[in-house]
Design a protein around this motif. Structure first.
Motif, PDB file in Angstrom:
ATOM      1  N   LEU A 163      73.087  17.414 -52.812  1.00  0.00           N
ATOM      2  CA  LEU A 163      74.286  17.888 -53.509  1.00  0.00           C
ATOM      3  C   LEU A 163      74.254  17.534 -54.995  1.00  0.00           C
ATOM      4  O   LEU A 163      74.698  18.322 -55.837  1.00  0.00           O
ATOM      5  N   TYR A 164      73.734  16.351 -55.329  1.00  0.00           N
ATOM      6  CA  TYR A 164      73.599  15.994 -56.744  1.00  0.00           C
ATOM      7  C   TYR A 164      72.647  16.977 -57.437  1.00  0.00           C
ATOM      8  O   TYR A 164      72.901  17.409 -58.568  1.00  0.00           O
ATOM      9  N   GLU A 165      71.547  17.320 -56.781  1.00  0.00           N
ATOM     10  CA  GLU A 165      70.598  18.275 -57.359  1.00  0.00           C
ATOM     11  C   GLU A 165      71.265  19.634 -57.581  1.00  0.00           C
ATOM     12  O   GLU A 165      71.052  20.291 -58.602  1.00  0.00           O
ATOM     13  N   GLN A 166      72.075  20.031 -56.615  1.00  0.00           N
ATOM     14  CA  GLN A 166      72.809  21.297 -56.726  1.00  0.00           C
ATOM     15  C   GLN A 166      73.782  21.250 -57.901  1.00  0.00           C
ATOM     16  O   GLN A 166      73.905  22.220 -58.663  1.00  0.00           O
ATOM     17  N   ALA A 167      74.464  20.109 -58.068  1.00  0.00           N
ATOM     18  CA  ALA A 167      75.411  19.953 -59.178  1.00  0.00           C
ATOM     19  C   ALA A 167      74.678  20.031 -60.524  1.00  0.00           C
ATOM     20  O   ALA A 167      75.157  20.688 -61.460  1.00  0.00           O
ATOM     21  N   VAL A 168      73.524  19.393 -60.607  1.00  0.00           N
ATOM     22  CA  VAL A 168      72.751  19.394 -61.858  1.00  0.00           C
ATOM     23  C   VAL A 168      72.266  20.801 -62.193  1.00  0.00           C
ATOM     24  O   VAL A 168      72.243  21.198 -63.367  1.00  0.00           O
ATOM     25  N   ARG A 169      71.889  21.566 -61.177  1.00  0.00           N
ATOM     26  CA  ARG A 169      71.457  22.952 -61.434  1.00  0.00           C
ATOM     27  C   ARG A 169      72.607  23.775 -62.021  1.00  0.00           C
ATOM     28  O   ARG A 169      72.389  24.639 -62.882  1.00  0.00           O
ATOM     29  N   LYS A 170      73.813  23.512 -61.565  1.00  0.00           N
ATOM     30  CA  LYS A 170      74.971  24.270 -62.052  1.00  0.00           C
ATOM     31  C   LYS A 170      75.417  23.833 -63.446  1.00  0.00           C
ATOM     32  O   LYS A 170      75.934  24.645 -64.218  1.00  0.00           O
ATOM     33  N   ALA A 171      75.249  22.550 -63.756  1.00  0.00           N
ATOM     34  CA  ALA A 171      75.699  22.033 -65.053  1.00  0.00           C
ATOM     35  C   ALA A 171      74.687  21.011 -65.567  1.00  0.00           C
ATOM     36  O   ALA A 171      74.958  19.804 -65.582  1.00  0.00           O
ATOM     37  N   PRO A 172      73.519  21.478 -66.008  1.00  0.00           N
ATOM     38  CA  PRO A 172      72.435  20.554 -66.385  1.00  0.00           C
ATOM     39  C   PRO A 172      72.733  19.714 -67.625  1.00  0.00           C
ATOM     40  O   PRO A 172      72.047  18.717 -67.864  1.00  0.00           O
ATOM     41  N   GLN A 173      73.748  20.089 -68.401  1.00  0.00           N
ATOM     42  CA  GLN A 173      74.062  19.344 -69.621  1.00  0.00           C
ATOM     43  C   GLN A 173      75.065  18.213 -69.395  1.00  0.00           C
ATOM     44  O   GLN A 173      75.447  17.530 -70.347  1.00  0.00           O
ATOM     45  N   GLN A 174      75.481  18.009 -68.150  1.00  0.00           N
ATOM     46  CA  GLN A 174      76.459  16.962 -67.849  1.00  0.00           C
ATOM     47  C   GLN A 174      75.736  15.646 -67.539  1.00  0.00           C
ATOM     48  O   GLN A 174      75.085  15.500 -66.509  1.00  0.00           O
ATOM     49  N   ALA A 175      75.888  14.680 -68.437  1.00  0.00           N
ATOM     50  CA  ALA A 175      75.161  13.413 -68.317  1.00  0.00           C
ATOM     51  C   ALA A 175      75.521  12.651 -67.045  1.00  0.00           C
ATOM     52  O   ALA A 175      74.651  12.027 -66.431  1.00  0.00           O
ATOM     53  N   LEU A 176      76.784  12.673 -66.648  1.00  0.00           N
ATOM     54  CA  LEU A 176      77.185  11.911 -65.460  1.00  0.00           C
ATOM     55  C   LEU A 176      76.490  12.432 -64.211  1.00  0.00           C
ATOM     56  O   LEU A 176      76.110  11.651 -63.325  1.00  0.00           O
ATOM     57  N   LEU A 177      76.296  13.741 -64.128  1.00  0.00           N
ATOM     58  CA  LEU A 177      75.606  14.321 -62.968  1.00  0.00           C
ATOM     59  C   LEU A 177      74.141  13.872 -62.951  1.00  0.00           C
ATOM     60  O   LEU A 177      73.606  13.522 -61.895  1.00  0.00           O
ATOM     61  N   GLN A 178      73.505  13.888 -64.108  1.00  0.00           N
ATOM     62  CA  GLN A 178      72.118  13.420 -64.200  1.00  0.00           C
ATOM     63  C   GLN A 178      72.021  11.940 -63.850  1.00  0.00           C
ATOM     64  O   GLN A 178      71.095  11.509 -63.148  1.00  0.00           O
ATOM     65  N   SER A 179      72.990  11.153 -64.311  1.00  0.00           N
ATOM     66  CA  SER A 179      72.981   9.713 -64.033  1.00  0.00           C
ATOM     67  C   SER A 179      73.156   9.437 -62.545  1.00  0.00           C
ATOM     68  O   SER A 179      72.440   8.609 -61.966  1.00  0.00           O
ATOM     69  N   ALA A 180      74.093  10.142 -61.917  1.00  0.00           N
ATOM     70  CA  ALA A 180      74.335   9.945 -60.485  1.00  0.00           C
ATOM     71  C   ALA A 180      73.106  10.326 -59.671  1.00  0.00           C
ATOM     72  O   ALA A 180      72.734   9.628 -58.709  1.00  0.00           O
ATOM     73  N   LEU A 181      72.449  11.432 -60.056  1.00  0.00           N
ATOM     74  CA  LEU A 181      71.233  11.851 -59.363  1.00  0.00           C
ATOM     75  C   LEU A 181      70.136  10.814 -59.548  1.00  0.00           C
ATOM     76  O   LEU A 181      69.440  10.438 -58.591  1.00  0.00           O
ATOM     77  N   GLY A 182      69.987  10.300 -60.773  1.00  0.00           N
ATOM     78  CA  GLY A 182      68.958   9.295 -61.036  1.00  0.00           C
ATOM     79  C   GLY A 182      69.173   8.026 -60.236  1.00  0.00           C
ATOM     80  O   GLY A 182      68.217   7.458 -59.679  1.00  0.00           O
TER      81      GLY A 182
END
Length: 434
Positions: free
Chosen positions: A303-322
């Motif tokens: 789901l985090y990967e899916q969120a990042v695909r939809k909004a790749p410029q959102q730092a919090l999504l990248q951080s949560a995925l990492g």
């Protein structure tokens, strides 16, 4: 000592503990009359950590400027227009807003996306300005056990690079301010002050009516995010809604249909458009967090990967995925996502913590130290303090390592990190004192 003398002593004690309410002008009993300069200083120390605890600031300069402009428009017509007000949008999905002493006010992404126009936003921010002008946050600290800690925070300076007593105390104050609930009377006072301020700033009081009607709907639905968020710290009741309606009818009915007092719907929609484009991605993020809490790490990562695909410029999504990759023992993927998060927004502590830990495991203590120091500056935690001490040890700074291990051991004497830190503290005893 006679009855008269005892009464005189009691009177002196009571009068010495009175403070003037800036809104009412009346003298009120207080455990400690906090001068305005101390209130401002306390807010400056507690607010940054409160923002970090709420997932950091939402990184949209245009939206920040828009919210700040509305907030300042209200603050300038308030009872305390000269405070150094700060308004932020925090990147938390739970609908909420909060005020910290001295004029520091935040609204969450989760509440902002639920609003429909500028007048409703003005009602939220005006309410929080009311909490500030009436010193409700300071009163909450006085009712609790953290007043003395708050005063200690003011009396000690911090380098920002160690897990000091000050850092822990500032964190306690920030946590207490986020968790404390206002009384019904405080909520009623903030409601009325917010309505006063929004009308003075030429917003339609209808925005406050619409906001309360919306809250009534959400209160009836019992959605967990609302119950755990706004309604936990700002108790809602239909009685409160009726009180606000009666207050507007009695004092501002003339403004309800006056075109000078508008809703600002067009400006609001334009400012909100970029944020609304990320809503679906953050819905995935919220679901991913639920799966992560339920120990379904694979489902969360998907789901985090899916969120990042939809909004790749959102730092919090990248951080949560990492961080999820890190927990899944996928260091290369974790490093890629966390590096991207820091590149997009370098002001969130968790991204730097994750990168610092990864660089430490890669035997690159210099880069680890850089990120862990930044993480500690943004929000000191036991984990970042422990690994920063390890970085100091590996970069040939035993005195710094020794001191920091000692602070971690003292802060967490029975925990795993504390015990490990105590062992390293003892091992470095001689070297650390050189």
């Amino acid at each position: 000592m006679g009855i008269h003398s005892l009464f005189s002593v009691l009177l002196v004690v009571l009068l010495s503990g009175c403070a003037i309410n800036p809104v009412t002008g009346k003298s009120e009993l207080a455990l400690y009359s906090m001068p305005e300069n101390e209130e401002i200083a306390l807010g400056k120390k507690a607010f940054p950590e409160a923002v970090q605890r709420m997932q950091g600031e939402y990184n949209d300069p245009g939206l920040k400027n828009y919210v700040t402009a509305i907030g300042m428009r209200l603050a300038k017509v308030s009872h305390r227009p000269d405070l150094p007000y700060v308004f932020k949008v925090v990147n938390d999905s739970s609908p909420n807003a909060f005020a910290v002493p001295g004029g520091n006010i935040a609204i969450t992404r989760g509440l902002l996306v639920a609003l429909e126009n500028e007048a409703q936003l003005a009602a939220v921010l005006g309410h929080e300005v009311g909490h500030v002008t009436a010193k409700h946050s300071v009163q909450n600290l006085q009712r609790g056990v953290l007043l003395n800690i708050g005063l200690q925070v003011l009396s000690i300076s911090s380098s920002g690079t160690s897990y000091s007593a000050l850092a822990r105390q500032a964190g306690q104050v920030a946590g207490a301010l986020l968790e404390s609930s206002y009384s019904r009377e405080e909520e009623r006072e903030a409601d009325r002050l917010g309505i006063d301020y929004m009308v003075k700033a030429q917003y339609s009081p209808r925005g406050a009516v619409e906001l309360q009607e919306f809250f009534a709907k959400k209160s009836g639905e019992g959605e967990p995010q609302w119950v755990q968020g706004l309604f936990r710290t700002h108790p809602f009741s239909r009685e409160r809604m009726r009180d606000n309606q009666e207050y507007i009818d009695s004092n501002y009915s003339w403004a309800l249909h006056n075109e000078t007092y508008g809703s600002g719907e067009g400006d609001f929609k334009r400012a909100m458009a970029p944020l609304l484009k990320t809503s679906e991605a953050y819905n995935d993020y919220d679901k991913a967090r639920e799966k992560e809490q339920a120990k379904d790490l694979a489902g969360a990562i998907g789901l985090y990967e899916q969120a990042v695909r939809k909004a790749p410029q959102q730092a919090l999504l990248q951080s949560a995925l990492g961080m999820a990759y890190l927990k899944n023992n996928s260091p290369d993927q974790a490093k890629k996502s966390l590096s991207r998060a820091v590149q997009l927004d370098g002001e969130y502590y968790e991204s730097h913590f994750g990168l610092g830990y990864l660089y430490l495991r890669e035997n690159n203590p210099a880069l680890a130290k850089e990120h862990l120091q930044k993480s500690m500056k943004l929000m000191p935690t036991l984990g970042s303090a422990f690994f920063l001490a390890e970085s100091y040890e590996l970069t040939g700074e035993p005195a710094k390592a020794h001191a920091l291990y000692g602070q971690v051991a003292g802060a967490d004497p029975s925990g795993n990190l504390g015990r490990s830190a105590a062992a390293r503290y003892r091992a470095l005893g001689g070297a650390g004192r050189r």
